[in-house]
Design a protein around this motif. Structure first.
Motif, PDB file in Angstrom:
ATOM      1  N   LEU A   1       0.832  -1.207   0.000  1.00 18.35           N
ATOM      2  CA  LEU A   1       0.000   0.000   0.000  1.00 18.35           C
ATOM      3  C   LEU A   1       0.865   1.254   0.000  1.00 18.35           C
ATOM      4  O   LEU A   1       0.583   2.225  -0.718  1.00 18.35           O
ATOM      5  N   ARG A   2       1.922   1.249   0.790  1.00 15.88           N
ATOM      6  CA  ARG A   2       2.791   2.425   0.860  1.00 15.88           C
ATOM      7  C   ARG A   2       3.563   2.633  -0.445  1.00 15.88           C
ATOM      8  O   ARG A   2       3.772   3.764  -0.873  1.00 15.88           O
ATOM      9  N   MET A   3       3.986   1.531  -1.067  1.00 14.75           N
ATOM     10  CA  MET A   3       4.721   1.646  -2.336  1.00 14.75           C
ATOM     11  C   MET A   3       3.804   1.908  -3.509  1.00 14.75           C
ATOM     12  O   MET A   3       4.254   2.390  -4.545  1.00 14.75           O
ATOM     13  N   LYS A   4       2.509   1.531  -3.359  1.00 16.06           N
ATOM     14  CA  LYS A   4       1.569   1.544  -4.486  1.00 16.06           C
ATOM     15  C   LYS A   4       2.137   0.717  -5.648  1.00 16.06           C
ATOM     16  O   LYS A   4       2.100   1.116  -6.810  1.00 16.06           O
ATOM     17  N   ALA A   5       2.657  -0.466  -5.306  1.00 15.09           N
ATOM     18  CA  ALA A   5       3.277  -1.325  -6.317  1.00 15.09           C
ATOM     19  C   ALA A   5       3.244  -2.767  -5.832  1.00 15.09           C
ATOM     20  O   ALA A   5       3.102  -3.052  -4.645  1.00 15.09           O
ATOM     21  N   GLY A   6       3.370  -3.690  -6.785  1.00 10.20           N
ATOM     22  CA  GLY A   6       3.404  -5.106  -6.472  1.00 10.20           C
ATOM     23  C   GLY A   6       2.839  -5.917  -7.620  1.00 10.20           C
ATOM     24  O   GLY A   6       2.874  -5.491  -8.778  1.00 10.20           O
ATOM     25  N   VAL A   7       2.303  -7.084  -7.284  1.00 10.84           N
ATOM     26  CA  VAL A   7       1.703  -7.972  -8.278  1.00 10.84           C
ATOM     27  C   VAL A   7       0.277  -8.278  -7.845  1.00 10.84           C
ATOM     28  O   VAL A   7      -0.222  -7.733  -6.856  1.00 10.84           O
ATOM     29  N   CYS A   8      -0.392  -9.166  -8.582  1.00  8.96           N
ATOM     30  CA  CYS A   8      -1.815  -9.433  -8.333  1.00  8.96           C
ATOM     31  C   CYS A   8      -2.075  -9.877  -6.896  1.00  8.96           C
ATOM     32  O   CYS A   8      -3.097  -9.504  -6.305  1.00  8.96           O
ATOM     33  N   GLN A   9      -1.156 -10.656  -6.327  1.00 10.04           N
ATOM     34  CA  GLN A   9      -1.322 -11.091  -4.944  1.00 10.04           C
ATOM     35  C   GLN A   9      -1.370  -9.890  -3.998  1.00 10.04           C
ATOM     36  O   GLN A   9      -2.202  -9.833  -3.087  1.00 10.04           O
ATOM     37  N   ASP A  10      -0.494  -8.915  -4.219  1.00  8.69           N
ATOM     38  CA  ASP A  10      -0.460  -7.730  -3.371  1.00  8.69           C
ATOM     39  C   ASP A  10      -1.724  -6.890  -3.546  1.00  8.69           C
ATOM     40  O   ASP A  10      -2.308  -6.411  -2.570  1.00  8.69           O
ATOM     41  N   PHE A  11      -2.149  -6.713  -4.800  1.00 11.66           N
ATOM     42  CA  PHE A  11      -3.356  -5.923  -5.063  1.00 11.66           C
ATOM     43  C   PHE A  11      -4.558  -6.548  -4.348  1.00 11.66           C
ATOM     44  O   PHE A  11      -5.385  -5.846  -3.746  1.00 11.66           O
ATOM     45  N   ALA A  12      -4.654  -7.891  -4.437  1.00 14.06           N
ATOM     46  CA  ALA A  12      -5.783  -8.587  -3.807  1.00 14.06           C
ATOM     47  C   ALA A  12      -5.748  -8.433  -2.293  1.00 14.06           C
ATOM     48  O   ALA A  12      -6.776  -8.166  -1.658  1.00 14.06           O
ATOM     49  N   GLN A  13      -4.568  -8.576  -1.692  1.00 21.11           N
ATOM     50  CA  GLN A  13      -4.487  -8.529  -0.232  1.00 21.11           C
ATOM     51  C   GLN A  13      -4.673  -7.114   0.304  1.00 21.11           C
ATOM     52  O   GLN A  13      -5.225  -6.932   1.395  1.00 21.11           O
ATOM     53  N   VAL A  14      -4.268  -6.087  -0.439  1.00 20.56           N
ATOM     54  CA  VAL A  14      -4.570  -4.715  -0.042  1.00 20.56           C
ATOM     55  C   VAL A  14      -6.082  -4.491  -0.064  1.00 20.56           C
ATOM     56  O   VAL A  14      -6.657  -3.894   0.852  1.00 20.56           O
ATOM     57  N   MET A  15      -6.744  -4.979  -1.109  1.00 15.33           N
ATOM     58  CA  MET A  15      -8.192  -4.819  -1.220  1.00 15.33           C
ATOM     59  C   MET A  15      -8.910  -5.570  -0.102  1.00 15.33           C
ATOM     60  O   MET A  15      -9.856  -5.056   0.510  1.00 15.33           O
ATOM     61  N   ILE A  16      -8.469  -6.776   0.193  1.00 17.69           N
ATOM     62  CA  ILE A  16      -9.093  -7.573   1.249  1.00 17.69           C
ATOM     63  C   ILE A  16      -8.925  -6.888   2.605  1.00 17.69           C
ATOM     64  O   ILE A  16      -9.878  -6.757   3.388  1.00 17.69           O
ATOM     65  N   ALA A  17      -7.699  -6.450   2.911  1.00 14.97           N
ATOM     66  CA  ALA A  17      -7.442  -5.781   4.190  1.00 14.97           C
ATOM     67  C   ALA A  17      -8.280  -4.520   4.320  1.00 14.97           C
ATOM     68  O   ALA A  17      -8.798  -4.207   5.403  1.00 14.97           O
ATOM     69  N   SER A  18      -8.459  -3.785   3.223  1.00 12.90           N
ATOM     70  CA  SER A  18      -9.247  -2.552   3.252  1.00 12.90           C
ATOM     71  C   SER A  18     -10.715  -2.846   3.532  1.00 12.90           C
ATOM     72  O   SER A  18     -11.364  -2.162   4.337  1.00 12.90           O
ATOM     73  N   LEU A  19     -11.269  -3.861   2.881  1.00 12.91           N
ATOM     74  CA  LEU A  19     -12.669  -4.215   3.086  1.00 12.91           C
ATOM     75  C   LEU A  19     -12.898  -4.778   4.488  1.00 12.91           C
ATOM     76  O   LEU A  19     -13.891  -4.439   5.148  1.00 12.91           O
ATOM     77  N   ARG A  20     -12.008  -5.629   4.946  1.00  6.80           N
ATOM     78  CA  ARG A  20     -12.155  -6.175   6.302  1.00  6.80           C
ATOM     79  C   ARG A  20     -12.054  -5.084   7.356  1.00  6.80           C
ATOM     80  O   ARG A  20     -12.703  -5.161   8.402  1.00  6.80           O
ATOM     81  N   SER A  21     -11.238  -4.077   7.093  1.00  5.76           N
ATOM     82  CA  SER A  21     -11.086  -2.983   8.053  1.00  5.76           C
ATOM     83  C   SER A  21     -12.353  -2.138   8.142  1.00  5.76           C
ATOM     84  O   SER A  21     -12.502  -1.343   9.076  1.00  5.76           O
ATOM     85  N   LEU A  22     -13.272  -2.288   7.192  1.00  6.97           N
ATOM     86  CA  LEU A  22     -14.596  -1.668   7.257  1.00  6.97           C
ATOM     87  C   LEU A  22     -15.638  -2.608   7.865  1.00  6.97           C
ATOM     88  O   LEU A  22     -16.799  -2.241   8.009  1.00  6.97           O
ATOM     89  N   GLY A  23     -15.226  -3.844   8.169  1.00  5.76           N
ATOM     90  CA  GLY A  23     -16.155  -4.823   8.725  1.00  5.76           C
ATOM     91  C   GLY A  23     -16.810  -5.716   7.693  1.00  5.76           C
ATOM     92  O   GLY A  23     -17.718  -6.487   8.024  1.00  5.76           O
ATOM     93  N   LEU A  24     -16.367  -5.636   6.434  1.00  9.02           N
ATOM     94  CA  LEU A  24     -16.942  -6.457   5.372  1.00  9.02           C
ATOM     95  C   LEU A  24     -16.176  -7.762   5.211  1.00  9.02           C
ATOM     96  O   LEU A  24     -15.005  -7.860   5.579  1.00  9.02           O
ATOM     97  N   ALA A  25     -16.838  -8.768   4.645  1.00  5.74           N
ATOM     98  CA  ALA A  25     -16.233 -10.077   4.442  1.00  5.74           C
ATOM     99  C   ALA A  25     -15.617 -10.150   3.053  1.00  5.74           C
ATOM    100  O   ALA A  25     -16.271  -9.826   2.055  1.00  5.74           O
ATOM    101  N   ALA A  26     -14.355 -10.593   2.983  1.00 10.19           N
ATOM    102  CA  ALA A  26     -13.652 -10.697   1.703  1.00 10.19           C
ATOM    103  C   ALA A  26     -12.711 -11.888   1.728  1.00 10.19           C
ATOM    104  O   ALA A  26     -11.996 -12.100   2.715  1.00 10.19           O
ATOM    105  N   LYS A  27     -12.716 -12.661   0.639  1.00  7.73           N
ATOM    106  CA  LYS A  27     -11.851 -13.832   0.486  1.00  7.73           C
ATOM    107  C   LYS A  27     -10.739 -13.563  -0.530  1.00  7.73           C
ATOM    108  O   LYS A  27     -10.899 -12.769  -1.453  1.00  7.73           O
TER     109      LYS A  27
END
Length: 301
Positions: free
Chosen positions: A187-213
């Motif tokens: 997130l800080r680098m704003k860079a990575g691969v598909c695995q990183d993009f997915a895990q940033v999105m998951i962490a963001s949604l979970r931090s709002l209380g939403l469920a994400a796989k």
């Protein structure tokens, strides 16, 4: 769409491996999104023990043990499957896609909180932090930037906005991260691969209380016009499945800013990459090693 997938993993070791224990998630799931017609797994050298079991999410995994000394390990998985076509309204990139009108995301998040006497909903597990998709204020703040203040966004509409932001703001840089890179670093680098993009999105949604796989799989890519399809030129892929109590699960691909459709092949679902790594293990010996992975996804007649 009927697809053939070949995934070859080759480890070349600097010295002999005396003993090895491995777990593979290489057999695609068979669910409403796709039907698995054939699967074959070849391991060289031949394992002394090879067994299949079902993980906590109902997915098949292979455990194998090598007790003879070896300086190379080759694992080849071949699958033939048919993926499910998407409704026309859900095809294409965001924001053109028309998502279903579900619960506002705040209500969806409230529904994921446990209350005494409530019916069990196994999606609640995916609101909890995991090693590679934590729940933190920094991710919550990033997700809230995707909210439209004057609009009651549903969980899936919010996910679509977040998916598009990651696609637009992050640079695809294969050398910037590895499989153990924390999503906060990506997130800080704003860079990575598909695995990183997915895990940033998951962490963001979970931090709002939403469920994400986390979804591990492959993507059918097309060669340039007039060029042949290259064997082994594809790679593993990852994306995100987001839950709304009213509409169920919907899969978003932040690397490509789209919903996961018939060109996506699903290997396994988990909390993050650590749950469903295609191949991992513990070895005795080996020294340094080289890893080569070749993936070919091809349409079938």
């Amino acid at each position: 769409m009927k697809l053939s997938v070949t995934h070859e993993t080759r480890y070349t070791y600097g010295s002999a491996v005396i003993q090895a224990h491995h777990v593979a998630y290489l057999k695609p799931v068979d669910n409403v999104m796709q039907r698995l017609h054939a699967f074959d797994l070849q391991i060289s050298p031949a394992p002394s023990i090879q067994t299949w079991s079902v993980d906590r999410y109902g997915q098949q995994r292979c455990y194998f043990e090598l007790t003879d000394a070896h300086e190379e390990l080759v694992v080849v998985a071949h699958s033939v499957l048919t993926t499910q076509a998407m409704p026309e309204a859900l095809r294409g990139k965001f924001p053109a896609v028309r998502l279903p009108e579900g619960l506002p995301w705040q209500e969806a998040a409230l529904a994921m909180q446990y209350e005494a006497g409530q019916a069990f909903d196994d999606a609640r597990e995916y609101t909890q932090p995991s090693a590679l998709a934590p729940v933190q204020d920094v991710f919550r703040d990033y997700a809230l930037q995707s909210c439209v203040p004057a609009q009651a966004q549903t969980a899936h509409q919010l996910a679509a906005q977040l998916c598009r932001r990651i696609y637009e703001e992050f640079d695809y840089q294969p050398q910037a991260t590895d499989v153990s890179t924390p999503p906060l670093h990506a997130l800080r680098m704003k860079a990575g691969v598909c695995q990183d993009f997915a895990q940033v999105m998951i962490a963001s949604l979970r931090s709002l209380g939403l469920a994400a796989k986390y979804v591990s799989g492959y993507l059918l890519t097309e060669p340039p016009p007039g060029q042949p399809r290259l064997i082994g030129a594809d790679a593993s892929h990852a994306w995100v499945s987001v839950y709304c109590p009213q509409d169920g699960w919907m899969e978003f691909d932040p690397t490509n800013n789209c919903l996961a459709g018939e060109t996506h092949v699903r290997l396994a679902y988990g909390r993050d990459y650590g749950d469903v790594a295609p191949l991992r293990g513990v070895i005795r010996g080996g020294g340094t090693h080289e890893l080569d992975v070749a993936v070919t996804v091809m349409p079938q007649e």
